[in-house]
Write an enzyme that holds these catalytic residues in place. Structure first.
Site, short mmCIF file in Angstrom:
data_model
loop_
_atom_site.label_atom_id
_atom_site.label_comp_id
_atom_site.label_asym_id
_atom_site.label_seq_id
_atom_site.Cartn_x
_atom_site.Cartn_y
_atom_site.Cartn_z
N SER A 183 3.59 -2.41 10.17
CA SER A 183 5.05 -2.51 10.36
C SER A 183 5.63 -3.85 9.92
CB SER A 183 5.41 -2.19 11.82
OG SER A 183 5.03 -0.87 12.15
N HIS A 221 -9.60 1.38 4.89
CA HIS A 221 -8.28 1.48 5.52
C HIS A 221 -8.37 2.40 6.74
CE1 HIS A 221 -4.07 2.43 6.26
NE2 HIS A 221 -3.82 1.29 5.65
N GLU A 239 -6.56 4.67 7.84
CA GLU A 239 -6.28 6.09 7.62
C GLU A 239 -7.51 6.79 7.02
OE1 GLU A 239 -2.62 5.38 5.57
OE2 GLU A 239 -1.69 4.83 7.47
N LYS A 293 0.04 4.30 -0.13
CA LYS A 293 -0.55 5.48 0.52
C LYS A 293 -0.34 6.72 -0.36
CE LYS A 293 0.03 3.08 4.84
NZ LYS A 293 0.18 3.11 6.27
N GLU A 308 -5.32 -4.96 10.35
CA GLU A 308 -4.30 -3.95 10.58
C GLU A 308 -4.57 -3.26 11.92
OE1 GLU A 308 -2.36 -2.84 6.56
OE2 GLU A 308 -3.99 -1.43 6.94
N GLY A 352 2.71 2.00 10.90
CA GLY A 352 3.69 3.08 10.81
C GLY A 352 4.40 3.38 12.11
N ASN A 371 0.86 -1.18 0.00
CA ASN A 371 0.00 0.00 0.00
C ASN A 371 0.90 1.23 0.00
OD1 ASN A 371 -1.76 2.08 0.50
ND2 ASN A 371 -2.35 1.39 2.56
P1 13P Z 1 3.13 0.25 7.67
O1 13P Z 1 3.62 -1.04 7.04
O2 13P Z 1 3.89 1.45 7.19
O3 13P Z 1 3.03 0.12 9.15
O4 13P Z 1 1.63 0.48 7.13
C1 13P Z 1 0.71 -0.55 7.21
C2 13P Z 1 -0.50 -0.20 6.41
O5 13P Z 1 -1.23 0.70 6.77
C3 13P Z 1 -0.75 -0.94 5.17
O6 13P Z 1 -2.02 -0.68 4.68
#
Ligand code: 13P
Length: 249
Positions: free
Chosen positions: A213, A95, A97, A11, A167, A173, A9
């Site tokens: 992560s 997601h 976010e 982002k 997740e 992150g 992803n």
């Molecule tokens: P990270 O791997 O940067 O923690 O992000 C995970 C994520 O949100 C994947 O959709």
């Protein structure tokens, strides 16, 4: 039975030019890799380029979100028919976010999920608890609610192509991955709830990915857990060699 998916992803990272440079470096590194399905989720402005450049390879691409209607006065949105028109067959829905910063709800995820199914787009529905929910002992309740709300009025045959991504928000992150045991426990809760919603056969066929992560250093142990059927990778999917190392766990 459940072919693992390793998904990146991206982002809000990478212009079209940067996305194509990634593919130039990445495709040779994973050439002929067939054990896992490999997916990339670029931004909307790069998606058509990535789809075109990856055509005929073992790497596919999808959208990070979509609307549930085919068209309308909805500034800033992209519809399922528009995605299909550029050859896009995968979409991330719900997601964290989107949930945290853009008020996404599971009622809307449910509408989007139905639209994805109707358009033959494979949906990856994201779920996961916040740190406070985990600390309050409400992880199970939260995950079950997220699955139930997403799958409202969806039949077992409609859920055939469904993919879930677990997740935990506290692991995204932050560098602090869920331990393989914690992840496996959450995956078991999710598969149990899926069984309640769409029956055992569909639940057993549904791939549940872990995200939060994921790195080359922790992917193997995560993938060894029963019920973890792949990974949704954020930060570590932005660098071709790093993401290729994850694919080759
Ligand atoms: P990270 O791997 O940067 O923690 O992000 C995970 C994520 O949100 C994947 O959709």
């Amino acid at each position: 039975m459940r072919k693992p998916i390793i998904a990146g992803n991206w982002k809000m990272y990478k212009t079209p030019k940067e996305s194509l440079a990634f593919l130039d470096a990445f495709l040779p590194l994973v050439e002929a890799h067939t054990r896992d399905e490999i997916l990339l989720f670029p931004t909307m402005s790069s998606l058509a380029y990535v789809l075109e450049a990856s055509e005929g390879t073992n790497v596919n691409a999808g959208a990070q979100n979509m609307h549930w209607l085919n068209e309308g006065p909805y500034t800033g949105q992209t519809s399922p028919t528009m995605l299909v028109s550029i050859g896009c067959r995968h979409v991330l829905l719900g997601h964290s976010e989107q949930r945290l910063y853009f008020n996404e709800t599971y009622e809307r995820v449910n509408l989007k999920l139905k639209a994805a199914i109707n358009h033959g787009i494979t949906p990856i529905v994201c779920v996961g608890e916040m740190l406070a929910e985990r600390e309050d002992g409400r992880t199970e309740e939260t995950l079950r609610h997220q699955i139930r709300a997403s799958l409202r009025n969806i039949s077992p045959s409609e859920a055939r192509r469904l993919v879930i991504a677990y997740e935990p928000i506290w692991a995204i992150g932050t560098g602090s991955t869920a331990t393989p045991e914690v992840a496996a426990e959450a995956h078991a809760i999710l598969r149990h709830e899926l069984t309640q919603c769409v029956g055992e056969a569909t639940a057993e066929n549904t791939r549940i990915l872990y995200g939060g992560s994921v790195k080359p250093e922790n992917i193997s142990e995560l993938m060894r857990q029963d019920g973890i059927d792949g990974a949704l990778v954020g930060g570590a999917s932005l660098v071709p060699t790093t993401f290729a190392n994850i694919v080759h766990y």
